[in-house]
Enzyme design. Structure first.
Site, PDB file in Angstrom:
ATOM      1  N   GLU A  92       9.175   1.298  11.699  1.00  0.00           N
ATOM      2  CA  GLU A  92      10.569   2.298  11.625  1.00  0.00           C
ATOM      3  C   GLU A  92       9.700   3.580  11.689  1.00  0.00           C
ATOM      4  O   GLU A  92       8.862   4.120  10.861  1.00  0.00           O
ATOM      5  CB  GLU A  92      11.237   2.087  10.791  1.00  0.00           C
ATOM      6  CG  GLU A  92      12.251   0.937  10.517  1.00  0.00           C
ATOM      7  CD  GLU A  92      12.669   0.651  11.933  1.00  0.00           C
ATOM      8  OE1 GLU A  92      13.306   1.466  12.804  1.00  0.00           O
ATOM      9  OE2 GLU A  92      12.473  -0.560  12.518  1.00  0.00           O
ATOM     10  N   LYS A 130       0.955  -1.288   0.198  1.00  0.00           N
ATOM     11  CA  LYS A 130      -0.004  -0.148  -0.070  1.00  0.00           C
ATOM     12  C   LYS A 130       0.839   1.442  -0.056  1.00  0.00           C
ATOM     13  O   LYS A 130       1.433   1.770   0.880  1.00  0.00           O
ATOM     14  CB  LYS A 130      -0.831  -0.019   1.222  1.00  0.00           C
ATOM     15  CG  LYS A 130      -1.827   1.124   1.060  1.00  0.00           C
ATOM     16  CD  LYS A 130      -2.160   1.923   2.337  1.00  0.00           C
ATOM     17  CE  LYS A 130      -1.374   2.905   2.674  1.00  0.00           C
ATOM     18  NZ  LYS A 130      -1.513   4.013   1.640  1.00  0.00           N
ATOM     19  N   GLU A 135       8.626  15.974  16.415  1.00  0.00           N
ATOM     20  CA  GLU A 135       8.926  15.926  15.156  1.00  0.00           C
ATOM     21  C   GLU A 135       7.947  17.028  14.177  1.00  0.00           C
ATOM     22  O   GLU A 135       6.792  16.725  13.922  1.00  0.00           O
ATOM     23  CB  GLU A 135       8.913  14.700  14.371  1.00  0.00           C
ATOM     24  CG  GLU A 135       9.384  14.482  13.145  1.00  0.00           C
ATOM     25  CD  GLU A 135       9.336  12.890  12.685  1.00  0.00           C
ATOM     26  OE1 GLU A 135       8.203  12.397  12.302  1.00  0.00           O
ATOM     27  OE2 GLU A 135      10.385  12.430  12.235  1.00  0.00           O
ATOM     28  N   CYS A 144      13.769  11.270   8.132  1.00  0.00           N
ATOM     29  CA  CYS A 144      13.662  10.746   9.447  1.00  0.00           C
ATOM     30  C   CYS A 144      14.929  11.200  10.217  1.00  0.00           C
ATOM     31  O   CYS A 144      15.064  11.382  11.128  1.00  0.00           O
ATOM     32  CB  CYS A 144      13.219   9.565   9.545  1.00  0.00           C
ATOM     33  SG  CYS A 144      14.366   8.471   8.471  1.00  0.00           S
TER      34      CYS A 144
HETATM   35  P1  NAP Z   1       2.648   8.300   7.867  1.00  0.00           P
HETATM   36  O1  NAP Z   1       1.447   9.582   7.703  1.00  0.00           O
HETATM   37  O2  NAP Z   1       2.651   7.602   8.996  1.00  0.00           O
HETATM   38  O3  NAP Z   1       2.413   7.349   6.856  1.00  0.00           O
HETATM   39  C1  NAP Z   1       3.135   6.423   6.453  1.00  0.00           C
HETATM   40  C2  NAP Z   1       2.171   5.252   5.847  1.00  0.00           C
HETATM   41  O4  NAP Z   1       1.130   4.711   6.657  1.00  0.00           O
HETATM   42  C3  NAP Z   1       1.583   5.766   4.452  1.00  0.00           C
HETATM   43  O5  NAP Z   1       1.450   4.912   3.678  1.00  0.00           O
HETATM   44  C4  NAP Z   1       0.041   6.141   5.076  1.00  0.00           C
HETATM   45  O6  NAP Z   1      -0.821   6.021   4.062  1.00  0.00           O
HETATM   46  C5  NAP Z   1      -0.025   4.864   5.842  1.00  0.00           C
HETATM   47  N1  NAP Z   1      -1.140   4.658   6.991  1.00  0.00           N
HETATM   48  C6  NAP Z   1      -1.712   6.006   7.300  1.00  0.00           C
HETATM   49  N2  NAP Z   1      -2.571   5.620   8.235  1.00  0.00           N
HETATM   50  C7  NAP Z   1      -2.588   4.244   8.480  1.00  0.00           C
HETATM   51  C8  NAP Z   1      -3.556   3.642   9.392  1.00  0.00           C
HETATM   52  N3  NAP Z   1      -4.231   3.754  10.311  1.00  0.00           N
HETATM   53  N4  NAP Z   1      -3.095   2.019   9.016  1.00  0.00           N
HETATM   54  C9  NAP Z   1      -2.144   1.685   8.154  1.00  0.00           C
HETATM   55  N5  NAP Z   1      -1.577   2.553   7.439  1.00  0.00           N
HETATM   56  C10 NAP Z   1      -1.682   3.862   7.538  1.00  0.00           C
HETATM   57  O7  NAP Z   1       4.053   9.038   7.481  1.00  0.00           O
HETATM   58  P2  NAP Z   1       4.519   9.877   6.284  1.00  0.00           P
HETATM   59  O8  NAP Z   1       4.026  11.226   6.449  1.00  0.00           O
HETATM   60  O9  NAP Z   1       3.896   9.063   5.075  1.00  0.00           O
HETATM   61  O10 NAP Z   1       6.229   9.694   6.343  1.00  0.00           O
HETATM   62  C11 NAP Z   1       6.822  10.569   7.474  1.00  0.00           C
HETATM   63  C12 NAP Z   1       7.026   9.962   8.612  1.00  0.00           C
HETATM   64  O11 NAP Z   1       7.841   8.726   8.470  1.00  0.00           O
HETATM   65  C13 NAP Z   1       7.930  10.806   9.454  1.00  0.00           C
HETATM   66  O12 NAP Z   1       7.458  10.605  10.915  1.00  0.00           O
HETATM   67  C14 NAP Z   1       9.246   9.992   9.395  1.00  0.00           C
HETATM   68  O13 NAP Z   1      10.299  10.364  10.427  1.00  0.00           O
HETATM   69  C15 NAP Z   1       9.068   8.837   9.095  1.00  0.00           C
HETATM   70  N6  NAP Z   1      10.024   7.993   8.518  1.00  0.00           N
HETATM   71  C16 NAP Z   1      10.695   7.159   9.065  1.00  0.00           C
HETATM   72  C17 NAP Z   1      11.975   6.467   8.853  1.00  0.00           C
HETATM   73  C18 NAP Z   1      12.647   5.359   9.558  1.00  0.00           C
HETATM   74  O14 NAP Z   1      13.460   4.646   8.971  1.00  0.00           O
HETATM   75  N7  NAP Z   1      12.820   5.494  10.937  1.00  0.00           N
HETATM   76  C19 NAP Z   1      12.268   6.455   7.163  1.00  0.00           C
HETATM   77  C20 NAP Z   1      11.207   7.698   6.526  1.00  0.00           C
HETATM   78  C21 NAP Z   1      10.391   8.419   7.292  1.00  0.00           C
HETATM   79  P3  NAP Z   1      -1.455   7.585   3.356  1.00  0.00           P
HETATM   80  O15 NAP Z   1      -0.299   8.086   2.653  1.00  0.00           O
HETATM   81  O16 NAP Z   1      -2.579   6.841   2.491  1.00  0.00           O
HETATM   82  O17 NAP Z   1      -1.879   8.044   4.652  1.00  0.00           O
END
Ligand code: NAP
Ligand code: MG
Length: 515
Positions: free
Chosen positions: A286, A205, A416, A320
């Site tokens: 992560e 997804k 963050e 991140c």
């Molecule tokens: P996000 O809003 O948490 O979304 C990540 C993924 O989760 C997307 O595919 C999103 O889909 C999906 N999602 C949202 N709600 C969900 C639910 N209830 N159930 C299952 N999946 C769901 O994060 P983002 O804005 O895409 O990415 C930024 C974040 O990622 C930051 O916090 C960053 O620090 C973190 N990050 C961490 C790492 C690491 O290695 N630690 C690496 C990169 C990024 P939708 O897009 O459709 O909402």
């Protein structure tokens, strides 16, 4: 079979031939704007009434593509099909699956400028950031293929007398892969190919802002020989279909990278045993970071300032691993800040497709509004040193922003923000700096600038982050060299790009035969 792993070199675009190729690729992707992308389950395409509009964040009038958006029924079907196709795929050999990844890496090299262009236009990555993303995706394919060969061997056990003992790794089942938009090729590819090469079927997804680049990964893996039905491509809103995928009784594992809030939610939901479920789900999650660069009073000021600027504002602070906190010894605070602010003011904000842009747009309107909200909070909590609002242009452009004199514990020092906002805090001494750095719920990356080996050793022991760097920036982890993952609320520390990673997608089987 390849015996050695070597990181894919990145392109600095100094060569005019590469520049020309990148411009042509951008034009070609622009010519495909507005194209429709289906959901694919079991090799069958589905178009839905509801679509995800992928917008170019540098110019919000442009629609990069329209992806079908999964309904709850399609999400359910995707997991069922992944489950049905698991037995056959799980019986293929590690070597056979590794070859698909090697071929995928080779196709990515051939399509490199197109992949870069797609991320430049869909995610707002500058050329260099987009190219590094593609290079990392290639690295994941190469490295995990290499690792699969190792995990495919019988594992060392010492047989007891009179018995033949053996332990082998086998796949675990259908894996739901949920990536973020910020490394929309590298992280999407990394989690997906790790699951596939270990013999698991996948429901992918993609993140809603970046379905088109995820489609290209799907296409490449099939061009590389992946049989249809092993990988399902299921765009859809995380909020609407995420719970169905994660909560499904036939889902064996969830590989997630994204925000802390969503990670916590997924972990809790996956822990519930649904009716008919016969396993405990495995989750790797992560999550976010609040990464700090410490500069000690004996640190190299110029190098520290350059590293802080690059780590804070590369890809608009949307990594991140981005430096969102600088923690400076009071003795060198003014000198470091003078350099960082001067360098930041020179950064050129503009459309990602312009090779001169150093800072592109942030990803979506809601991200922009959230970051603007933090800028207002920062104006109350610290001293605005530069930026502080929107930048001109037809997209989600923000000024690189720095707040000085931020007290430890302030919201902009704790939460963050995920945008081009740097919070700077003054420390009384080195011990105090480490204490401030550790004073968050996260623990992803960090860096220290000091000329003292004793101080670096102290940080090696006490600075509690998954990826720690000395005398360099805190972004840009390389596959195999710097396995990546964080502590505490930064996640499960799965160490993507490391030797333990594939193990997370496998289970071990021991067989003992009496001789
Ligand atoms: P996000 O809003 O948490 O979304 C990540 C993924 O989760 C997307 O595919 C999103 O889909 C999906 N999602 C949202 N709600 C969900 C639910 N209830 N159930 C299952 N999946 C769901 O994060 P983002 O804005 O895409 O990415 C930024 C974040 O990622 C930051 O916090 C960053 O620090 C973190 N990050 C961490 C790492 C690491 O290695 N630690 C690496 C990169 C990024 P939708 O897009 O459709 O909402
Ligand atoms: Mg977009």
């Amino acid at each position: 079979m390849k015996l050695a792993f070597v990181n894919e070199p990145v392109n600095s675009f100094v060569n005019p031939v590469d520049r020309e190729a990148q411009i042509k690729a951008i034009e070609a992707v622009e010519a495909s704007f507005g194209k429709r992308y289906p959901i694919v389950i079991g090799g069958q395409e589905f178009f839905t009434d509801k679509e995800i509009k992928s917008i170019n964040p540098s110019d919000t009038s442009q629609v990069v593509g329209l992806a079908a958006s999964a309904t709850p029924e399609l999400a359910d079907k995707a997991v069922k099909v992944a489950y049905e196709n698991f037995p056959a795929w799980s019986q293929t050999s590690f070597a056979e699956r590794a070859r698909i990844l090697w071929r995928a890496a080779s196709i990515m090299r051939k399509r490199r400028f197109e992949l870069n262009a797609t991320m430049i236009l869909e995610a707002g990555k500058t050329w260099i950031e987009a190219d590094a993303d593609t290079a990392e995706a290639i690295d994941f394919c190469e490295f995990y293929a290499h690792e699969a060969i190792r995990y495919g061997q019988p594992q060392p056990v010492i047989p007891t007398a009179g018995e033949d003992d053996e332990m082998t790794y086998i796949p675990i089942g259908p894996v739901v892969v949920i990536p973020p938009w910020n490394f929309p090729l590298a992280i999407t590819a990394g989690m997906t190919v790790a699951a596939l090469v270990t013999g698991n079927t996948v429901v992918l997804k993609p993140a809603s802002p970046t379905p088109v680049i995820a489609w290209k990964l799907f296409e490449i893996l099939h061009e590389a020989g992946l049989p249809s039905g092993v990988l399902q491509y299921v765009p859809g809103s995380g909020g609407a279909v995420g719970d169905i995928l994660v909560g499904h009784p036939l889902t064996r594992m969830v590989a997630f990278t994204g925000s802390m809030d969503v990670g916590i939610h997924i972990n809790a939901l996956a822990a519930k045993v649904a009716p008919g479920q016969i396993w405990l789900k495995r989750v790797i999650a992560e999550m976010g970071g609040k990464d700090a660069i410490i500069v000690a009073d004996d640190g190299n000021i110029k190098e520290a300032a350059a590293a802080i600027t690059a780590s804070a504002f590369g890809f608009q602070g949307q990594k991140c691993s981005a430096c969102s906190r600088a923690i400076l010894d009071a003795a060198i605070y003014d000198d470091v800040m003078a350099e960082v602010v001067a360098a930041t003011k020179k950064l050129k904000v503009g459309p990602a497709k312009d090779p001169n842009s150093q800072v592109g747009p942030v990803i979506t309107e809601s991200a922009m509004n959230s970051i603007l909200g933090y800028m207002e909070i920062g104006k109350k909590e610290g001293k605005l040193l530069c930026g502080g609002g929107r930048a001109d242009g037809p997209g989600y452009f923000l000024q690189p922003t720095i707040f000085g004199d931020v007290p430890a514990g302030a919201r902009i020092e704790q939460e963050e923000i995920f945008g081009p906002v740097l919070s700077v805090t003054k420390a009384d001494n080195y011990d105090h700096a480490i204490q401030i750095a550790n004073g968050t719920i996260y623990g992803l990356t960090g860096a220290v600038f000091s000329r003292s080996q004793a101080r670096l050793e102290q940080a090696r022991r006490d600075f509690h982050v998954g990826n720690l760097y000395f005398n360099r920036k805190c972004t840009g982890a390389l596959v195999c060299a710097q396995p990546f993952g964080g502590f505490n609320m930064s996640g499960t520390d799965s160490k993507a790009g490391g030797g333990d990673y594939l193990l997370l997608f496998l289970q071990a089987k021991t067989v003992c035969q009496k001789l």
